[in-house]
Design an enzyme around this catalytic site. Structure first.
Site, PDB file in Angstrom:
ATOM      1  N   LYS A   1      68.624  32.257  48.598  1.00 53.87           N
ATOM      2  CA  LYS A   1      68.520  31.701  49.950  1.00 53.87           C
ATOM      3  C   LYS A   1      69.075  30.276  50.015  1.00 53.87           C
ATOM      4  O   LYS A   1      69.048  29.556  49.014  1.00 53.87           O
ATOM      5  CB  LYS A   1      67.068  31.771  50.443  1.00 53.87           C
ATOM      6  CG  LYS A   1      66.148  30.762  49.844  1.00 53.87           C
ATOM      7  CD  LYS A   1      64.824  30.675  50.607  1.00 53.87           C
ATOM      8  CE  LYS A   1      64.065  29.507  50.001  1.00 53.87           C
ATOM      9  NZ  LYS A   1      62.893  29.067  50.621  1.00 53.87           N
TER      10      LYS A   1
ATOM     11  N   LYS B   1      66.959  23.562  50.474  1.00 48.31           N
ATOM     12  CA  LYS B   1      67.055  22.111  50.338  1.00 48.31           C
ATOM     13  C   LYS B   1      67.167  21.699  48.884  1.00 48.31           C
ATOM     14  O   LYS B   1      67.708  20.659  48.564  1.00 48.31           O
ATOM     15  CB  LYS B   1      65.772  21.450  50.868  1.00 48.31           C
ATOM     16  CG  LYS B   1      65.589  21.460  52.355  1.00 48.31           C
ATOM     17  CD  LYS B   1      64.170  20.968  52.691  1.00 48.31           C
ATOM     18  CE  LYS B   1      63.895  21.089  54.174  1.00 48.31           C
ATOM     19  NZ  LYS B   1      62.483  20.874  54.525  1.00 48.31           N
TER      20      LYS B   1
ATOM     21  N   LYS C   1      58.248  27.111  42.588  1.00 51.85           N
ATOM     22  CA  LYS C   1      58.281  25.644  42.668  1.00 51.85           C
ATOM     23  C   LYS C   1      57.720  24.998  41.408  1.00 51.85           C
ATOM     24  O   LYS C   1      58.185  23.937  40.995  1.00 51.85           O
ATOM     25  CB  LYS C   1      57.462  25.161  43.872  1.00 51.85           C
ATOM     26  CG  LYS C   1      58.186  25.329  45.195  1.00 51.85           C
ATOM     27  CD  LYS C   1      57.520  24.468  46.255  1.00 51.85           C
ATOM     28  CE  LYS C   1      58.165  24.648  47.606  1.00 51.85           C
ATOM     29  NZ  LYS C   1      57.399  24.005  48.679  1.00 51.85           N
TER      30      LYS C   1
HETATM   31  P1  AMP Z   1      61.019  24.242  54.604  1.00 56.34           P
HETATM   32  O1  AMP Z   1      62.314  23.591  54.486  1.00 56.34           O
HETATM   33  O2  AMP Z   1      60.686  25.011  53.377  1.00 56.34           O
HETATM   34  O3  AMP Z   1      59.908  23.339  55.086  1.00 56.34           O
HETATM   35  O4  AMP Z   1      61.214  25.339  55.723  1.00 56.34           O
HETATM   36  C1  AMP Z   1      61.094  25.101  57.106  1.00 56.34           C
HETATM   37  C2  AMP Z   1      61.318  26.392  57.860  1.00 56.34           C
HETATM   38  O5  AMP Z   1      62.654  26.859  57.669  1.00 56.34           O
HETATM   39  C3  AMP Z   1      60.400  27.536  57.420  1.00 56.34           C
HETATM   40  O6  AMP Z   1      60.025  28.293  58.557  1.00 56.34           O
HETATM   41  C4  AMP Z   1      61.281  28.346  56.513  1.00 56.34           C
HETATM   42  O7  AMP Z   1      60.891  29.707  56.447  1.00 56.34           O
HETATM   43  C5  AMP Z   1      62.637  28.208  57.206  1.00 56.34           C
HETATM   44  N1  AMP Z   1      63.730  28.402  56.242  1.00 56.34           N
HETATM   45  C6  AMP Z   1      63.944  27.704  55.092  1.00 56.34           C
HETATM   46  N2  AMP Z   1      65.038  28.151  54.451  1.00 56.34           N
HETATM   47  C7  AMP Z   1      65.533  29.168  55.210  1.00 56.34           C
HETATM   48  C8  AMP Z   1      66.666  30.047  55.076  1.00 56.34           C
HETATM   49  N3  AMP Z   1      67.509  29.961  54.050  1.00 56.34           N
HETATM   50  N4  AMP Z   1      66.871  30.960  56.049  1.00 56.34           N
HETATM   51  C9  AMP Z   1      66.021  31.063  57.105  1.00 56.34           C
HETATM   52  N5  AMP Z   1      64.953  30.265  57.293  1.00 56.34           N
HETATM   53  C10 AMP Z   1      64.694  29.333  56.354  1.00 56.34           C
END
Ligand code: AMP
Ligand code: TRP
Length: 345
Positions: A205, A208, A121
């Site tokens: 992966k 966002k 990041k």
């Molecule tokens: P975040 O958007 O980083 O706040 O992620 C929120 C949740 O979604 C966390 O538990 C992440 O580990 C999960 N997450 C984010 N991206 C992925 C992905 N590509 N595949 C599976 N889980 C994800």
């Protein structure tokens, strides 16, 4: 030698958090939200919109509250029931900030410096990153342990942060000679949705922050958009769909699409391949698009319906914050006592 240090003997509790930044995508839904809803029936669950984490990078003050409501709406739309699980905004409960400071004094620089998410990041110019971004995973440990949570459903990308939470809990227990005071939280990562990859690159992966909109399916995408993105999803030139798991070797894009189908349908990867093996992507992609629309459509519709009544979301979040405060305040009070502060509650 046997280790007879007493371990945590308190009740099990599930905790997880999602940041109010960017639009939620299929990875968030399968890796996190869907699992939250599945856990609430037989576990004590606490789910948090982590707005304190969001401000580790610049946020527009005019949008932050609304984005927080959007994530709460996504929780409810994915099936999280505010009467079964505690759902609230992190900034509404002071325990997070307070425990994060104590943990900043427990965690070691070397541990935090190893975190790969910070490196990703912060990018090349890490000197200009906020100090908050650096200690982000320490705040995450505080989120979990302010509730003495034992289990944390997250996507695979959070594994290293969970290891740090365990290290912090263990060191606190040891340093202050309170064996078993904090549990060593376990990640709940298993399952086909734990690592959903970009539709444009099967080795990256779904995220966002990917500038390519076509790399992800957003929860707010309509059926046409979902179908278009799946149609455009990268595959390969190695032929039709394989009939077994071995045939996915070296085909990350195909493996990802099969994984998404499996996670959405509840069928195992073997079952999906048994059904589509030998068929072309011309058959598989429309089936996947239809399944994705069938599963995500109701979630999106529910989210829109909830967002039309922000006052109701605010009322639910306020009740959630009260419940979260009730659980965390006595734990923080005990922590103050353990550290030895003059002021205890
Ligand atoms: P975040 O958007 O980083 O706040 O992620 C929120 C949740 O979604 C966390 O538990 C992440 O580990 C999960 N997450 C984010 N991206 C992925 C992905 N590509 N595949 C599976 N889980 C994800
Ligand atoms: N860091 C997590 C993410 O990026 C969000 C998060 C913050 C979290 N605090 C948490 C997840 C506590 C689980 C438990 O997805």
């Amino acid at each position: 030698m046997t280790d007879d240090t007493p371990t945590y003997a308190g009740p099990e509790r599930v905790f997880s958090g999602v940041q109010p930044s960017g639009d939620l995508h299929l990875g968030n839904y399968l890796g996190a939200l869907k699992k939250f809803a599945d856990l609430q029936d037989d576990h004590d669950c606490v789910f948090c919109v982590v707005d304190l984490h969001a401000i580790t990078v610049p946020q527009d003050p005019k949008l932050l509250a609304q984005k927080t409501r959007e994530i709460a709406a996504a929780f409810y739309a994915a099936g999280v029931d505010p009467d079964k699980a505690v759902v609230y905004a992190q900034s509404a409960v002071p325990a997070h900030m307070e425990l994060a400071w104590y943990f900043n004094c427990v965690a070691r620089m070397g541990w935090v410096e190893r975190m790969t998410q910070f490196k990703d990041k912060a990018g090349k110019d890490s000197e200009r990153a906020s100090v908050g971004l650096f200690t982000y995973p320490v705040l995450q440990a505080a989120d979990i342990l302010a509730y003495k949570a034992t289990h944390v459903p997250v996507g695979e990308d959070q594994k290293q942060h969970l290891e740090l939470s365990r290290d912090i809990a263990e060191r606190f227990n040891r340093e202050f000679d309170v064996p078993g005071f904090f549990p060593l939280p376990e990640p709940l990562i298993k399952g086909p949705g734990a690592r959903i990859m970009s539709l444009k690159d099967g080795t990256k992966k779904m995220s966002k922050s990917d500038p390519a909109e076509t790399s992800r399916i957003n929860l707010i995408d309509d059926a046409d958009m979902i179908a278009k993105k799946i149609k455009k999803a990268k595959t390969d030139v190695l032929g039709d769909m394989p009939s077994d798991v071995d045939g996915l070797e070296g085909r990350p894009e195909v493996e990802n699409l099969v994984g998404i189908y499996s996670a959405l349908s509840g069928d195992s990867v073997d079952q999906v391949l048994a059904e589509f093996g030998g068929k072309g992507f011309g058959a598989f992609k429309p089936a996947l698009a239809e399944l994705a629309c069938e599963k995500l459509g109701p979630v999106t519709a529910k989210m829109r319906e909830l967002l039309a009544d922000p006052a109701e979301i605010d009322a639910r979040l306020a009740r959630g914050a009260e419940a979260a405060q009730e659980i965390s305040a006595p734990i923080i009070s005990e922590v103050r006592d353990i550290i030895g502060f003059w002021h205890k509650s």
